[in-house]
Design a protein around this motif. Structure first.
Motif, PDB file in Angstrom:
ATOM      1  N   GLY A 173      52.852 -10.115  31.967  1.00  0.00           N
ATOM      2  CA  GLY A 173      52.890  -9.587  33.274  1.00  0.00           C
ATOM      3  C   GLY A 173      51.737  -8.326  33.602  1.00  0.00           C
ATOM      4  O   GLY A 173      51.510  -7.714  34.323  1.00  0.00           O
ATOM      5  N   ASN A 174      50.736  -8.231  32.476  1.00  0.00           N
ATOM      6  CA  ASN A 174      49.553  -7.237  32.663  1.00  0.00           C
ATOM      7  C   ASN A 174      48.707  -7.606  33.584  1.00  0.00           C
ATOM      8  O   ASN A 174      47.620  -7.064  34.074  1.00  0.00           O
ATOM      9  N   GLY A 175      48.645  -9.001  34.125  1.00  0.00           N
ATOM     10  CA  GLY A 175      47.637  -9.418  35.107  1.00  0.00           C
ATOM     11  C   GLY A 175      46.217  -9.916  34.627  1.00  0.00           C
ATOM     12  O   GLY A 175      45.369  -9.991  35.441  1.00  0.00           O
ATOM     13  N   LEU A 176      45.769  -9.266  33.420  1.00  0.00           N
ATOM     14  CA  LEU A 176      44.652  -9.675  32.669  1.00  0.00           C
ATOM     15  C   LEU A 176      44.144 -10.962  32.331  1.00  0.00           C
ATOM     16  O   LEU A 176      45.182 -11.687  31.549  1.00  0.00           O
ATOM     17  N   ARG A 177      43.372 -11.657  32.937  1.00  0.00           N
ATOM     18  CA  ARG A 177      42.797 -12.866  32.603  1.00  0.00           C
ATOM     19  C   ARG A 177      41.306 -12.996  32.248  1.00  0.00           C
ATOM     20  O   ARG A 177      40.812 -12.528  33.057  1.00  0.00           O
ATOM     21  N   TYR A 178      40.958 -13.752  31.022  1.00  0.00           N
ATOM     22  CA  TYR A 178      39.650 -13.805  30.672  1.00  0.00           C
ATOM     23  C   TYR A 178      38.861 -14.970  31.774  1.00  0.00           C
ATOM     24  O   TYR A 178      39.238 -15.687  32.446  1.00  0.00           O
ATOM     25  N   VAL A 179      37.465 -14.632  31.849  1.00  0.00           N
ATOM     26  CA  VAL A 179      36.578 -15.322  32.531  1.00  0.00           C
ATOM     27  C   VAL A 179      36.707 -17.010  31.802  1.00  0.00           C
ATOM     28  O   VAL A 179      36.713 -16.708  30.613  1.00  0.00           O
ATOM     29  N   PRO A 180      36.738 -18.032  32.461  1.00  0.00           N
ATOM     30  CA  PRO A 180      36.884 -19.287  31.897  1.00  0.00           C
ATOM     31  C   PRO A 180      35.540 -19.789  31.091  1.00  0.00           C
ATOM     32  O   PRO A 180      34.487 -19.369  31.921  1.00  0.00           O
ATOM     33  N   GLU A 181      35.612 -20.109  29.991  1.00  0.00           N
ATOM     34  CA  GLU A 181      34.227 -20.763  29.316  1.00  0.00           C
ATOM     35  C   GLU A 181      34.412 -22.194  29.083  1.00  0.00           C
ATOM     36  O   GLU A 181      35.457 -22.743  28.781  1.00  0.00           O
TER      37      GLU A 181
END
Length: 186
Positions: A173-181
């Motif tokens: 639930g923190n909403g943080l997603r990394y940039v896809p590589e």
């Protein structure tokens, strides 16, 4: 004779997926027979049954996913339905965890003196809760016996369930997603 051999082969193909009844000495199987038995143990029984393995549905999703990738399809479709991405990832994870666990167990047995073919057969049988052996179980050292017991437990509960139980989940639930590589695969 032919009909007896056909009946024994059919019985062995069923017992390798669920039952563990040995109608023939497993150590007398040819290398091709051992490989076929390993494949049947890996696939296992139907989803929702008490049999082991990765389950027929999981294997079907894996095969459909490979087919979709080969034919460069965006989605995995079957019977005019699109399979859920989460289910596809779960199928690949289940198979990967199963194979990783079986190969780690095989390594322990090999390090402790078991032959590769016998160790593979023992570990796949344990992870699939099949109960077949190539006459190795009784002569295993203590660490190998505990390894087989752990694999039988993981196979019974489910390799994915065991992996999730021993790892710490993260808060979704923190909403943080990394940039896809993009990386090279295959």
């Amino acid at each position: 004779d032919g009909p007896t051999r056909a009946l024994m082969a059919a019985f062995q193909s069923v017992t390798a997926r669920t039952a563990g009844f040995a109608s023939v000495d497993q150590s007398s199987l040819s290398q091709g027979g051992v490989l076929l038995m390993l494949a049947l143990m890996f696939v296992g029984a139907a989803s929702g049954s008490t049999g082991g393995g990765v389950k027929v549905n999981t294997f079907a999703v894996l095969a459909l996913g490979v087919r979709a990738r080969i034919w460069r399809q965006g989605d995995v479709n079957v019977f005019r339905r699109r399979l859920d991405e989460g289910d596809i990832h779960k199928a690949y994870s289940t198979a990967g965890i199963y194979l990783f666990g079986a190969l780690c167990g095989c390594m322990v047995l090999c390090v402790q003196g078991a032959g590769l073919v016998d160790a593979l057969y023992e570990t796949f049988s344990a992870m699939s809760t099949v109960g077949l052996s190539r006459n190795l179980t009784g002569s295993l050292p203590l660490l190998s016996k505990w390894t087989v017991i752990l694999m039988m437990f993981a196979g019974r509960v489910g390799s994915m369930s065991v992996a999730m139980a021993v790892t710490k989940g993260r808060d979704a639930g923190n909403g943080l997603r990394y940039v896809p590589e993009k990386i090279l695969i295959g």
